[in-house]
Design a protein around this motif. Sequence first.
Motif, short mmCIF file in Angstrom:
data_model
loop_
_atom_site.label_atom_id
_atom_site.label_comp_id
_atom_site.label_asym_id
_atom_site.label_seq_id
_atom_site.Cartn_x
_atom_site.Cartn_y
_atom_site.Cartn_z
N ASN A 113 7.82 -26.35 -6.74
CA ASN A 113 7.89 -25.08 -7.46
C ASN A 113 8.70 -24.09 -6.65
O ASN A 113 8.64 -24.09 -5.41
N ASN A 148 4.27 -22.24 -16.59
CA ASN A 148 4.71 -21.51 -15.39
C ASN A 148 3.49 -20.94 -14.69
O ASN A 148 2.59 -20.38 -15.33
N GLN A 195 3.42 -14.12 -6.68
CA GLN A 195 4.45 -15.14 -6.83
C GLN A 195 4.45 -15.65 -8.27
O GLN A 195 3.38 -15.93 -8.82
N TYR A 196 5.64 -15.77 -8.85
CA TYR A 196 5.74 -16.31 -10.21
C TYR A 196 6.68 -17.51 -10.19
O TYR A 196 7.84 -17.40 -9.75
N ILE A 199 9.29 -20.03 -11.33
CA ILE A 199 10.41 -20.03 -12.28
C ILE A 199 10.51 -21.36 -13.01
O ILE A 199 10.76 -21.41 -14.22
N ASN A 200 10.33 -22.45 -12.29
CA ASN A 200 10.52 -23.76 -12.92
C ASN A 200 9.26 -24.21 -13.66
O ASN A 200 8.17 -23.67 -13.48
N TYR A 228 9.20 -20.00 -6.21
CA TYR A 228 8.54 -18.73 -6.51
C TYR A 228 9.30 -17.55 -5.90
O TYR A 228 9.36 -17.43 -4.66
N PRO A 229 9.88 -16.65 -6.68
CA PRO A 229 10.23 -15.34 -6.13
C PRO A 229 8.93 -14.63 -5.77
O PRO A 229 7.95 -14.67 -6.52
#
Length: 213
Positions: free
Chosen positions: A158, A201, A179-180, A182-183, A160-161
Amino acid sequence: MKKLYFTTVFILISIAGFSQYEYRDSNRIGITFGVNQFTLNTNNFQTKPASGWNAGLSMRGNFYNDWDMVYGMQFSENNFLVATKSGFVSNADVNFKLSSAQISLLLSYRIIENHLNFEFGPTVQINGKLKTDYSNENNIISGTTLLVKDIEDISKFNFYPTVGITAGAKHFRVNISYQYGINNMLGNLNSKNLGVNFKGNSGILNGNLIIYL
């Protein structure tokens, strides 16, 4: 995952040794431990967030003017709940446990030196398989024909920005970050011929205590 652990520890110690030589007053290793709340955002089934734990190491060093760079490694146990049916009638929220390792590289702006920083940057996470109690593996996931054991083999990586703040004293600080992912965390399930187009997500809220050496 053991290789990742030892490799990252070696890198952090090496960087810290060089940094201490160059900037003895402001570069140091941090020991991190805390809690997290993990959420899986998906329309494929009903989920609820749950709490887990974090532990890791970090190295904070001077970067440029009022900016620091933070290298981090974190091991976590993440948890979330999925609505299921046991048999044909009984409803049960099944806990899914995810063991993971993260490596992050964050820019950190010094708002108040040694007391308050704003941080952002990329984090890469390596996942194990989802784990549940053996007794729940044949529960039917509510709203689907899938069994709990059908969705255990998720994507292994994963991205995470990450954004957060770190506040406290010179040697003891609290970090809160979000943190989120993206993939598509469930993307690996689309190769299992389960008849469902999986999309999910993840989001992680972390609260950690950092002890700087």
